[in-house]
Design an enzyme around this catalytic site. Structure first.
Site, PDB file in Angstrom:
ATOM      1  N   ARG A   1     -11.188  -1.954  39.728  1.00  0.00           N
ATOM      2  CA  ARG A   1     -10.818  -0.543  39.842  1.00  0.00           C
ATOM      3  C   ARG A   1      -9.942  -0.291  41.073  1.00  0.00           C
ATOM      4  O   ARG A   1      -9.085   0.588  41.054  1.00  0.00           O
ATOM      5  CB  ARG A   1     -12.071   0.340  39.869  1.00  0.00           C
ATOM      6  CG  ARG A   1     -12.945   0.340  38.611  1.00  0.00           C
ATOM      7  CD  ARG A   1     -12.218   0.521  37.316  1.00  0.00           C
ATOM      8  NE  ARG A   1     -13.124   0.610  36.153  1.00  0.00           N
ATOM      9  CZ  ARG A   1     -13.463  -0.428  35.376  1.00  0.00           C
ATOM     10  NH1 ARG A   1     -12.999  -1.650  35.610  1.00  0.00           N
ATOM     11  NH2 ARG A   1     -14.264  -0.251  34.328  1.00  0.00           N
TER      12      ARG A   1
ATOM     13  N   GLU B   1      -6.507  -1.233  40.161  1.00  0.00           N
ATOM     14  CA  GLU B   1      -5.955  -0.179  39.297  1.00  0.00           C
ATOM     15  C   GLU B   1      -5.430   0.978  40.145  1.00  0.00           C
ATOM     16  O   GLU B   1      -4.352   1.518  39.892  1.00  0.00           O
ATOM     17  CB  GLU B   1      -7.051   0.295  38.342  1.00  0.00           C
ATOM     18  CG  GLU B   1      -6.535   1.072  37.148  1.00  0.00           C
ATOM     19  CD  GLU B   1      -7.646   1.324  36.136  1.00  0.00           C
ATOM     20  OE1 GLU B   1      -7.921   0.442  35.308  1.00  0.00           O
ATOM     21  OE2 GLU B   1      -8.259   2.409  36.192  1.00  0.00           O
TER      22      GLU B   1
ATOM     23  N   SER C   1       0.439  -0.945  58.544  1.00  0.00           N
ATOM     24  CA  SER C   1       0.010  -2.305  58.864  1.00  0.00           C
ATOM     25  C   SER C   1      -1.329  -2.630  58.200  1.00  0.00           C
ATOM     26  O   SER C   1      -2.233  -1.796  58.173  1.00  0.00           O
ATOM     27  CB  SER C   1      -0.142  -2.486  60.372  1.00  0.00           C
ATOM     28  OG  SER C   1      -0.569  -3.805  60.659  1.00  0.00           O
TER      29      SER C   1
END
Lengths: 146, 146, 146, 146, 146, 146, 146, 146, 146, 146
Positions: free
Chosen positions: H87, H90, H113
């Protein structure tokens, strides 16, 4: 005008003229392997060879400077499927470690250059079936130690 | 006892005897390319050559039948990273379409066999730097039409 | 005019004429497998067969020389998703090592050629459900030892 | 005891007995293709065939139930490099769309089953070089519409 | 006119008519799953269903024969990223071995056909949140032994 | 003791006891799909179910806490080759966009959860050949807008 | 008119108006993250938000219904090369197992939803160098056991 | 003794002591995210923190220097399959271009960074379902022009 | 007008003017490496440099704002085949772990920034063959511990 | 005894002796980059350097001949994930075409050798943050035309 454009012009002129790659190579006094490869945009022409090719195939003047440009050598990153090309990958795949072992045995630690390199293709007639003969030659480069 | 086991025995016997691949090849009267490749398990030995090798390197009798077994030729499916082997992929990648074009021009539609095939590696001395010379020869196979 | 252009012409002429691949194959006196494959650009036509096809489907004269050109056989490098084609990969994947073992048992070390090769597809009626029957035949090629 | 363990036992017993796959297949009254494939763990044995094999090769009793287990058919997901197996992928790659077109022309929309399927390998002697003949047969399955 | 062209016509007609897939499915008396999938070019229409669709959506006559053509089912070979589709791959990935184990336990060695197959999608209202219910049914196919 | 270790114990105890997955599932009063999947380490057991399983199969006490650990669900990232599992990928590949379209038509923009999810496998007897029936149900989740 | 077309219109209108994403987000009273993402076609607009956007940027009326369509979320399946995006993959790659461990420690077995989810980006001034602050929040979903 | 060995010791000591990651983090006065990640070998410990951890978990003295070694951060190069980790990919896949656009809008051309970086995980109770809250902060780095 | 459009304008203007990259770099008082890279769209121009370039090459005014836009740095994700570029991947592949070990030995745990970074290319004449000299410099970034 | 075995011995001796790579390099009078790389098995030692290393680190005599063997340079074929190494791929990815363009502009058509090559790593102190400086030098190789 890109290298691809000039390759298209060459193929079209070659078809119209009914010339083979060997005949074109003779016209510019270079080997057929180099000539085909450079016409495909995989090698850059020296100025005089670019002019000779333009004359032989009646290419426009602008094509000369394009032929001289350094090539960007992009080739298929996965193994190609065409059987004629695939068999060469099979040879290099099967015999790659053998080539490495024998080069190191004969020359010491290093490689055969693919830049200072030449290649020839010959037809060898044979009653049991004609044979394709390929000769490659590349400069040996020793690894630097520093 | 597998082909890998026999390869290990060969490498160990070779190191102990201080022999080169060329010397081993001479002992069994075959080429160095084929000899190395078959010792690596990438080609199967004819019976007499397997016996000659076993004698030359004092391999156990059981190794003979293993050397005769047909090989399963597994090679790296991605392009290898070792510079000495990579350069050959670079050559085949850059010149593959050229080889196809010239073979078709000389022989007609078909391929160079990688099965009915042989290869030699030579050292060519040269004041500007020694050169590696490689010669391949394979039977031309025409496509069948039916 | 490329091989892709000629394939499009063939498909269009075939649709208009309402012919099957078997009927086209009969017209040029070749097998349906070879005929379909060569019409898709995956095999090169002998001159007389190219002319017969052009006549049968009323293709323009220029198409004849294109049909004769050697093919560049590019096929999907990953396993295709279409179920009808996928099942053949499944068969080759599952039975590949079996084919190798039985060919070596019957013929010795070597391969079945995919170049000197032919194939037929048949429909076999069967009360429990009709069956597809496929026959392949390829020349056995023994590995060279040198 | 896993299917891999039993495969190892079979290979070892086969070597010791000096039997071919065809001879083993005869002993259990099945085809050589199916026999080799099931011995490799790629098909499950019916109970009587598992017992026949155990008797023929003197396998331990426990092997019988392992041979009966459903297989998990894992095959190489990238195209294999061994030349003998690769050529079959080349055939399926080049002729896959042809097989699909001809099956659909003969049978309608659907596929050849790879489950209700059988295959045979034959040696066909030929003065120009012996040929490998392979016959496959699979049930035609029509797509369901609902 | 290709299957892609007809899909575009269908989507455009559907939008203009303000119809849902369920309404279109009802018009041709087929399930919504099959209807959507066949409209996307992933299944071939029987002749009467193709005509019913053409009538319902006022498609040109030529579309009928295109709808009847066998599909070439090309789907994404890597796992898709859209969350709604990805979750189905996650289910099949996590539960694939479970489905195999339970099918084999209930039916014996074999598979569920994806060809003689149907599927339904339902909405199940639920106070804790509505649920998507999916039902699949496929013919069991036993492996052939020969 | 890892989840893999416990899976091995379960498989061994199951074989010795001659139990099916359905029988084990009944013993712990859960569904066969969930039970198999959790025994494979792809789902975590609630404490009482872990204890019931340990009792039913005589697992050591330490296994209970291992069964309760959250799973790390690792599944094959490329499409699996086993035909029984592959067919489910084929279904999801072919019908994925259809499932998305119908879910969105019925529920609005969102997905079917693979977390708040259950699945059943049934055998449906049929004179034309028994059928595998699979039922999935997952909570609909609407996308958040913020 | 596709989602890509509408994205192009939005980018062009935004450039002409000299507005930032934050200003556009304010106009429609949504967060900048959601607004940018939905304008890129990665989220679907509720009707009132689509109308507000169309008004704010003077989009044609037809764009409203396109903005409302459910998105197909296609993102790069290999790790992207742009350094600004790559760093987020590096974070998720390095800390993914940590996030899993801490979520399971705090919540039990389950996941953070990427559907019922929101995210904010802030600039935090700092004398040693300003910092990017990102806040994500997603609903915890427990695995179902059945 | 490698970092993997020390990770194993930590996990074992943690289980025996029945401590959570939050409790371990408190003992060494660092955040739970950093503590877990460094215990997994994905970050190097400052000397005093390594000693504190060794004391808290009774690790052998040699572990201290191993904990201090710089990590080699190897993470899965393909997208992971575990739902809890997936997830996050995603989210980064869908919102990556959004994060880039908003960072550039707020800070100018550059990146956040992943080295001068920290992260926190929180549980936010909510009657509609508890939520996972994640906060990341990284220094903005502007591209150098030279 | 996109960054690609402006790159095309620059290449065309450069060819017409017969300028080298070094000469262009001098005109805008930046390094040749940065200048080429920014002209290729891989770095964003500060406003004054964009204006200087537009003046030097007579680019249209609109190009200035495009040159200022932050770049999306997309580079080949597989190793490139052009020999001149490939050799740099070979160097980074072979010496990557060495660079990591020596940076950590000299600086502590951290990395060399690729953002706060510059590079120069020089030609060093040498009687044994001229040499390419490349100098890179990047800020050391220590990992944050929190 | 393989190169991997000797690398393990070196790492262990180095740890025990508390030496840095720079100190080891000084002992054998070679650069730190080459020394580390050759100790990792990525370069072959000249005989005198192998002996010097064996003396400095008290390696067994057999290690000397192993250090002299030609290396097989195997490096990660996908882009590595460790941030310190990844940044170098990012540099080569972003600036590869720039390096090619400038080398061709300065030297003509050809490449920088990765074989006749050396590299140095330096620490440059800087009040705004220390910098890593890397210098590479490789012989220019012009393409052969034949």
């Amino acid at each position: 005008m890109t290298k691809e454009d000039v390759t298209m012009m060459i193929l079209s002129a070659k078809k119209q003229a009914g010339m083979t790659w060997e005949e074109i190579a003779e016209k510019i006094d270079m080997s057929p392997v180099w000539t085909h490869s450079a016409c495909m945009g995989m090698n850059g022409f020296p100025k005089d060879k670019a002019e000779a090719l333009a004359t032989a195939l009646a290419l426009p003047q602008e094509a000369v400077s394009v032929l001289e440009e350094p090539p960007t050598k992009v080739w298929e990153q996965s193994v190609p499927t065409d059987p004629c090309i695939y068999r060469f990958y099979e040879i290099v795949g099967v015999y790659g470690p053998t080539l490495k072992a024998l080069i190191e045995e004969k020359f010491g630690t290093g490689i055969m250059s693919a830049i200072d390199f030449d290649m020839q293709v010959h037809k060898v007639e044979n009653p049991k079936g004609d044979r394709v003969k390929i000769e490659m030659s590349g400069k040996f480069l020793a690894y630097n130690n520093w």
